[in-house]
Scaffold this active site. Structure first.
Site, PDB file in Angstrom:
ATOM      1  N   GLY A  60      -9.410 -10.257  -1.632  1.00  0.00           N
ATOM      2  CA  GLY A  60      -8.241 -10.675  -0.843  1.00  0.00           C
ATOM      3  C   GLY A  60      -7.695 -12.023  -1.276  1.00  0.00           C
ATOM      4  O   GLY A  60      -6.515 -12.162  -1.610  1.00  0.00           O
ATOM      5  N   LYS A 104     -18.860 -18.484  -0.651  1.00  0.00           N
ATOM      6  CA  LYS A 104     -20.304 -18.437  -0.438  1.00  0.00           C
ATOM      7  C   LYS A 104     -21.073 -17.576  -1.412  1.00  0.00           C
ATOM      8  O   LYS A 104     -20.620 -16.507  -1.810  1.00  0.00           O
ATOM      9  CB  LYS A 104     -20.575 -17.882   0.961  1.00  0.00           C
ATOM     10  CG  LYS A 104     -20.174 -18.821   2.073  1.00  0.00           C
ATOM     11  CD  LYS A 104     -20.423 -18.139   3.393  1.00  0.00           C
ATOM     12  CE  LYS A 104     -20.317 -19.124   4.546  1.00  0.00           C
ATOM     13  NZ  LYS A 104     -20.582 -18.424   5.813  1.00  0.00           N
ATOM     14  N   ARG A 156       0.825  -1.216   0.000  1.00  0.00           N
ATOM     15  CA  ARG A 156       0.000   0.000   0.000  1.00  0.00           C
ATOM     16  C   ARG A 156       0.859   1.264   0.000  1.00  0.00           C
ATOM     17  O   ARG A 156       0.470   2.276  -0.580  1.00  0.00           O
ATOM     18  CB  ARG A 156      -0.943  -0.001   1.207  1.00  0.00           C
ATOM     19  CG  ARG A 156      -2.098  -0.949   0.989  1.00  0.00           C
ATOM     20  CD  ARG A 156      -3.057  -0.978   2.151  1.00  0.00           C
ATOM     21  NE  ARG A 156      -4.338  -1.540   1.721  1.00  0.00           N
ATOM     22  CZ  ARG A 156      -5.264  -1.996   2.534  1.00  0.00           C
ATOM     23  NH1 ARG A 156      -5.073  -1.956   3.843  1.00  0.00           N
ATOM     24  NH2 ARG A 156      -6.398  -2.478   2.070  1.00  0.00           N
TER      25      ARG A 156
HETATM   26  P1  ADP Z   1     -12.099 -13.220  -2.159  1.00  0.00           P
HETATM   27  O1  ADP Z   1     -11.395 -12.990  -0.833  1.00  0.00           O
HETATM   28  O2  ADP Z   1     -11.150 -13.116  -3.304  1.00  0.00           O
HETATM   29  O3  ADP Z   1     -13.327 -12.370  -2.333  1.00  0.00           O
HETATM   30  P2  ADP Z   1     -13.568 -15.480  -1.137  1.00  0.00           P
HETATM   31  O4  ADP Z   1     -13.216 -15.085   0.258  1.00  0.00           O
HETATM   32  O5  ADP Z   1     -14.981 -15.318  -1.558  1.00  0.00           O
HETATM   33  O6  ADP Z   1     -12.595 -14.759  -2.182  1.00  0.00           O
HETATM   34  O7  ADP Z   1     -13.273 -17.015  -1.370  1.00  0.00           O
HETATM   35  C1  ADP Z   1     -12.054 -17.634  -1.050  1.00  0.00           C
HETATM   36  C2  ADP Z   1     -12.256 -18.887  -0.259  1.00  0.00           C
HETATM   37  O8  ADP Z   1     -13.135 -19.805  -0.913  1.00  0.00           O
HETATM   38  C3  ADP Z   1     -10.965 -19.619  -0.057  1.00  0.00           C
HETATM   39  O9  ADP Z   1     -10.694 -19.719   1.323  1.00  0.00           O
HETATM   40  C4  ADP Z   1     -11.206 -20.999  -0.678  1.00  0.00           C
HETATM   41  O10 ADP Z   1     -10.609 -22.046   0.044  1.00  0.00           O
HETATM   42  C5  ADP Z   1     -12.699 -21.101  -0.607  1.00  0.00           C
HETATM   43  N1  ADP Z   1     -13.205 -22.115  -1.549  1.00  0.00           N
HETATM   44  C6  ADP Z   1     -13.190 -22.043  -2.882  1.00  0.00           C
HETATM   45  N2  ADP Z   1     -13.714 -23.162  -3.428  1.00  0.00           N
HETATM   46  C7  ADP Z   1     -14.054 -23.970  -2.397  1.00  0.00           C
HETATM   47  C8  ADP Z   1     -14.658 -25.274  -2.302  1.00  0.00           C
HETATM   48  N3  ADP Z   1     -14.993 -25.958  -3.383  1.00  0.00           N
HETATM   49  N4  ADP Z   1     -14.870 -25.774  -1.077  1.00  0.00           N
HETATM   50  C9  ADP Z   1     -14.509 -25.066   0.024  1.00  0.00           C
HETATM   51  N5  ADP Z   1     -13.953 -23.852   0.005  1.00  0.00           N
HETATM   52  C10 ADP Z   1     -13.727 -23.297  -1.195  1.00  0.00           C
END
Ligand code: ADP
Ligand code: MG
Length: 396
Positions: free
Chosen positions: A354, A197, A36
Site C-alpha cells: 500500500g 517494522k 480496481r
Molecule cells: P507497505 O504498505 O508498502 O508494505 P509499510 O507499511 O511496511 O509499507 O511501511 C510504510 C511506513 O513506514 C510509512 O508509514 C513510513 O512512514 C514508515 N517509515 C519508513 N521509514 C521510517 C523511519 N525511518 N521511521 C519511521 N517510520 C518510517
C-alpha cells in the site's frame, strides 16, 4: 505453474462467472478511486466481445456473513457502467432464485453484478454448498481477483474446483510479473525491503534471503538491523526486541549467498514532522535525542550503483518516512533510478504494498516500473513464498 487463460476458453453464448475485486473506496455513495474497476476492464471486454454473458462475483467490505445494506454492491454499479460504457444489471443475492432469474434474463454481451458474496457466512468458510450454488449459475469460472487469491473462500477457491476455470487478464498479468520477479528471474536479483517494522515482514525477509542476490534494507526496519549490530539509533523507530531475529536473518543470508545492504549514512531529526530541522550523518552517529528518518545520499548512490548491475528488482516498503519531506529523498531518488533503468531496458522492476505504491506514485516512478501490484496482502504472501489457494485452484 501452469494455468488456463481467457485464450484457452470459449465464451460465445456461455455464462461466465467472473470473480473480481471491486472492493473500492466509496464516500457518500460515490466511488472515489476506480483503479480496481479500470483494471478488470480487459477481462470483461474480452468476455462480452466474444458473445459471453459476464456475471460478476465480488465481495465488498466485511459484513461477516450477514446482509448489511451499507455494504451492498449496488453502489458500485454506476462506476462499472461508466467504465464499460454500457448497462450493468444487479441481482440482490449471489445465489438462489433471484440470482437465477437475473442470469436467465441475460443476452450475449450482457453484464450482471451479483450481490456481495460475504453476505453469506459460507463465503469465508469456503462452504462447498455455497460454492456449488454459485457454480450452478454459470458455465465457466474466470478468476480476475489476484488480490483476493490469498484467501480460500467459496468464490475464490471452492467454485474453481466445480467449473472449467481460468485466470482473467489481471490475474494473468500479476502471475506473470511475480513469476518473472521471483519464480525464474534474470540475475542478479535485488530486493528493497523497507517500511516500518521487521515484525510485520519477517516471513518476507526469510523467504527473500533464500531467493535474491542482494537484500537492501531501509526504513524503520533498517534501524532495527543497525541497533542489532550495536549501533546507537537514538529515538528512532526500532524494534529492539527483534535484535536476535535481525542477527539471525543476517546470519542466514550469509549462508545462502545473499548480500544484505544497510544504510551507511542516515538523515536524522528531533521530531517526526515535515521539514523538521535535520542533518546527514554516518550510520553510527545517530544522536541520542534524534531519530533516523531517511537514508543519506551515500546510501542512495550505493543502491543506485547496485541497481545498475542488477537485472531484476523487487520492491516492498519505502526507504524512509516518505510521507514527510524531505525524508522522502532516498525513496524518490532510488525509485526514479529504478524507473530509469527499467525504461532503458536493463531492469525488470516489480513493486507492491500500500505505502510502496503511494511512494512510487509520489516519486513519479510508478508508470515506468515493469509491474506495480495493487494486491496488498496477496502480493506479500506471494513474496513470502506461500501458495495462494485461489491461484492453486486454477492450476492445470
Ligand atoms: P507497505 O504498505 O508498502 O508494505 P509499510 O507499511 O511496511 O509499507 O511501511 C510504510 C511506513 O513506514 C510509512 O508509514 C513510513 O512512514 C514508515 N517509515 C519508513 N521509514 C521510517 C523511519 N525511518 N521511521 C519511521 N517510520 C518510517
Ligand atoms: Mg503499509
Amino acid at each position: 505453474m501452469a494455468f488456463r487463460t481467457l485464450d484457452d476458453m470459449t465464451f460465445a453464448g456461455k455464462v461466465a462467472l467472473v470473480r473480481v475485486d471491486i472492493n473500492v473506496p466509496v464516500e457518500n455513495g460515490q466511488v472515489t478511486d476506480t483503479t480496481r474497476i479500470d483494471r478488470i476492464m480487459p477481462t470483461l471486454r474480452h468476455i462480452i466481445e466474444a458473445g459471453g454473458k459476464a456475471v460478476l462475483l465480488a465481495h465488498f467490505g466485511r459484513p461477516k456473513g450477514k446482509v448489511v445494506a451499507s455494504m451492498s454492491l449496488a453502489q458500485v454499479v454506476p462506476a462499472l457502467e461508466a467504465a464499460l460504457g454500457r448497462p450493468v444489471a444487479h441481482a440482490p443475492d449471489c445465489i438462489g432464485a433471484m440470482a437465477k432469474r437475473a442470469v436467465s434474463e441475460m443476452a450475449p454481451g450482457d453484464l450482471l453484478l451479483l450481490e456481495n458474496t460475504r453476505f453469506h457466512p459460507g463465503e469465508e468458510k469456503n462452504d462447498p454448498e455455497l460454492a456449488a450454488s454459485m457454480a450452478a449459475l454459470g458455465d465457466v469460472y474466470v478468476n480476475d481477483a489476484f488480490s483476493a487469491a490469498h484467501r480460500a473462500h467459496a468464490s475464490t477457491e471452492g467454485i474453481a474446483r466445480q467449473l472449467p476455470s481460468c485466470a482473467g487478464r489481471l490475474m494473468e498479468a500479476e502471475l506473470k510479473a511475480l513469476q518473472a520477479a521471483l519464480g525464474n528471474p534474470m540475475r542478479p536479483v535485488a530486493a528493497v525491503v523497507g517500511g516500518a517494522k521487521v515484525s510485520s515482514k519477517l516471513e518476507l525477509l526469510s523467504n527473500l534471503i533464500t531467493r535474491v542476490d542482494h537484500l537492501i534494507i531501509g526504513g524503520g526496519m533498517a534501524n532495527t538491523f543497525l541497533a542489532a549490530q550495536g549501533l546507537a539509533v537514538g529515538k528512532s523507530l526500532a524494534e529492539h526486541d527483534m535484535a536476535d531475529t535481525a542477527r539471525a536473518i543476517v546470519q542466514q543470508a550469509k549462508g545462502s549467498g545473499c548480500t544484505i545492504h544497510l544504510p551507511s549514512d542516515i538523515v536524522v531529526a528531533r521530531e517526526f514532522a515535515a521539514h523538521a530541522a535535520h542533518q546527514t550523518l554516518p550510520a553510527d552517529q545517530c544522536p541520542e535525542d534524534s531519530m533516523i528518518l531517511d537514508a543519506g545520499p551515500e546510501t542512495v548512490a550505493a543502491i543506485n550503483a547496485l541497481l545498475a548491475d542488477c537485472r531484476t528488482l523487487i520492491w516492498n516498503g519505502p526507504l524512509g518516512a516518505f510521507e514527510i519531506a524531505p525524508f522522502d529523498s532516498a525513496t524518490n531518488a532510488c525509485a526514479r533510478e529504478a524507473a530509469r533503468l527499467t525504461a532503458a531496458g536493463t531492469l525488470v522492476s516489480v513493486a507492491g504494498g500500500g505505502d510502496t505504491v503511494a511512494a512510487l506514485n509520489r516519486a513519479g516512478a510508478a508508470d515506468s516500473f515493469s509491474y506495480i501490484s495493487t494486491a496488498g496482502g496477496a502480493f506479500l504472501e506471494w513474496m513470502e513464498g506461500k501458495t495462494l489457494p485461489g491461484v492453486a485452484a486454477l492450476e492445470t
